[in-house]
Design an enzyme around this catalytic site. Structure first.
Site, PDB file in Angstrom:
ATOM      1  N   LYS A 246       1.025  -1.097   0.039  1.00 44.55           N
ATOM      2  CA  LYS A 246       0.080  -0.067  -0.127  1.00 44.55           C
ATOM      3  C   LYS A 246       0.874   0.993  -0.025  1.00 44.55           C
ATOM      4  CE  LYS A 246      -3.416   2.103   2.732  1.00 44.55           C
ATOM      5  NZ  LYS A 246      -4.691   2.194   3.955  1.00 44.55           N
TER       6      LYS A 246
ATOM      7  N   LYS B  39      -2.388  -1.606  -3.643  1.00 45.79           N
ATOM      8  CA  LYS B  39      -3.334  -0.382  -3.469  1.00 45.79           C
ATOM      9  C   LYS B  39      -2.276   0.964  -3.690  1.00 45.79           C
ATOM     10  CE  LYS B  39      -5.961   1.859  -0.485  1.00 45.79           C
ATOM     11  NZ  LYS B  39      -6.590   1.953   0.979  1.00 45.79           N
TER      12      LYS B  39
HETATM   13  C1  PBG Z   1      -6.884   3.045   5.363  1.00 41.69           C
HETATM   14  C2  PBG Z   1      -7.350   2.935   4.151  1.00 41.69           C
HETATM   15  C3  PBG Z   1      -7.352   4.054   3.079  1.00 41.69           C
HETATM   16  C4  PBG Z   1      -7.898   3.572   1.933  1.00 41.69           C
HETATM   17  C5  PBG Z   1      -8.356   2.373   2.528  1.00 41.69           C
HETATM   18  N1  PBG Z   1      -7.995   1.961   3.857  1.00 41.69           N
HETATM   19  C6  PBG Z   1      -6.773   5.452   3.404  1.00 41.69           C
HETATM   20  C7  PBG Z   1      -5.468   5.767   3.569  1.00 41.69           C
HETATM   21  O1  PBG Z   1      -4.469   4.904   3.831  1.00 41.69           O
HETATM   22  O2  PBG Z   1      -5.396   6.966   3.843  1.00 41.69           O
HETATM   23  C8  PBG Z   1      -8.093   4.348   0.821  1.00 41.69           C
HETATM   24  C9  PBG Z   1      -9.178   3.947  -0.055  1.00 41.69           C
HETATM   25  C10 PBG Z   1      -9.570   4.694  -1.072  1.00 41.69           C
HETATM   26  O3  PBG Z   1      -8.515   6.049  -1.428  1.00 41.69           O
HETATM   27  O4  PBG Z   1     -10.520   4.462  -1.904  1.00 41.69           O
HETATM   28  N2  PBG Z   1      -7.790   2.675   6.527  1.00 41.69           N
END
Ligand code: PBG
Length: 327
Positions: A199, A252
């Site tokens: 991520k 992601k």
């Molecule tokens: C963290 C989380 C995020 C997203 C999914 N889980 C946000 C982040 O890390 O700031 C982002 C998903 C999206 O942008 O659609 N809990």
């Protein structure tokens, strides 16, 4: 004049022929729909930066889940906006937390729908970081090991509520192992882990932070989420999550990371998900609204691209529309 011997265009002449030779087929089975759950009842609050997406109260989330299931979608992933936030994100692991209650309700009303829960603290902490924050010199640090304990508690409470799959997304080292261990100890051996393995610290999460009301109040997530420039490091993250017991891997965001999707597909055998994140959705919606892009063709092309790159599962806010288009 010499003509080419091979005539590839022969196979493109009709819709039937194109379908016959199509290499990659998008299916409704590939899709996971995210849902944002908030307190209250009969609430469907528009998310301005994500046209067509809402924050739902639990009753409305259950209705939406039923609608998605009727459209053929097999799974939802839940995010919670708690009634109040605190420094340790206690709403994330409360037995009667917003997500825990939503899971119970959705499981009851739509028993065949798979329910995935995001395991993170950022929606629940007053500071908006994904873990426990401690002072460090003149700045701050997210305490990895203290956070692991809270992520593990969160996962168990979600499993207890009925989640089929938990998805740790805080990017703490060791989070998959920590979650697996407590799930097994608590008797939830059958609950699967979908690991947000790689991520990245991405600008494409912008709209999500509105949707989940979770922007960091200070600093950035750059000290725990990955540097978008790093592919080899991403593979190390994936290797670690596989070794720690992940059942499904995730990359992601998706659109700017298709090279990683391909690499993970080629080097690992676990099912692979990609997250078509909020900013990717918002870009398409905004351009389509202007009439600059054909929404349906654009979305189907992007999602087909994810599959072609090697994703088995696509988490996307377009899920409901795509299910209807594929009918
Ligand atoms: C963290 C989380 C995020 C997203 C999914 N889980 C946000 C982040 O890390 O700031 C982002 C998903 C999206 O942008 O659609 N809990």
């Amino acid at each position: 004049m010499e003509f080419p011997e091979t005539r590839l265009r022969r196979l493109r002449r009709s819709e039937a022929m194109r379908r016959l030779v199509r290499e990659t087929k998008l299916s409704v089975d590939d899709l996971v729909a995210p849902l944002f759950v908030r307190p209250g009842s009969k609430v469907r609050k528009k998310i301005p930066s994500m046209p067509g997406q809402y924050q739902f109260s639990i009753d409305e989330a259950a209705k939406e889940a039923a609608k998605l299931f009727d459209a053929g979608i097999l799974a939802v992933i839940l995010f919670g906006i708690p009634p109040k936030k605190d420094s340790r994100g206690s709403g994330a692991y409360a037995a009667d937390g917003i997500v825990q209650k939503a899971v119970k309700r959705i499981r009851k009303e739509v028993p065949e729908l798979l329910v995935i829960t995001d395991v993170c603290l950022c929606e629940y902490t007053s500071h908006g970081h994904c873990g426990v924050v401690k002072k460090h010199g003149s700045g701050f640090e997210v305490d990895n090991d203290a956070t692991l304990k809270l992520l593990a508690k969160t996962a168990v409470s979600q499993a207890r509520a009925g989640a089929h799959v938990v998805a740790p997304s805080a990017m703490m080292d060791g989070q998959v192992a920590a979650v697996r261990e407590v799930l097994d100890d608590a008797g939830f051996e059958n609950v699967a882990i979908m690991a947000y393995a790689a991520k990245f610290a991405s600008a494409f999460y912008g709209p999500f932070r509105d949707a989940a009301e979770s922007p960091p109040q200070f600093g950035t997530r750059d000290a725990y989420q990955m540097d978008p420039a790093n592919l080899r490091e991403a593979i190390r993250e994936v290797e670690m999550d596989e070794a720690e017991g992940a059942d499904i891997l995730m990359v992601k965001p998706a659109l700017a990371y298709m090279d990683l999707i391909r690499l993970v597909r080629d080097e690992f055998d676990l099912p692979l998900a990609c997250y078509n994140v909020s900013g990717e959705y918002a870009m398409v919606k905004a351009a389509a609204k202007q009439g600059w892009l054909d929404e349906r063709r654009t979305v189907l092309e992007i999602l087909t691209g994810f599959k072609r790159a090697g994703a088995d599962i696509i988490i996307t806010y377009h899920a409901e529309d795509v299910a209807a288009w594929l009918k």
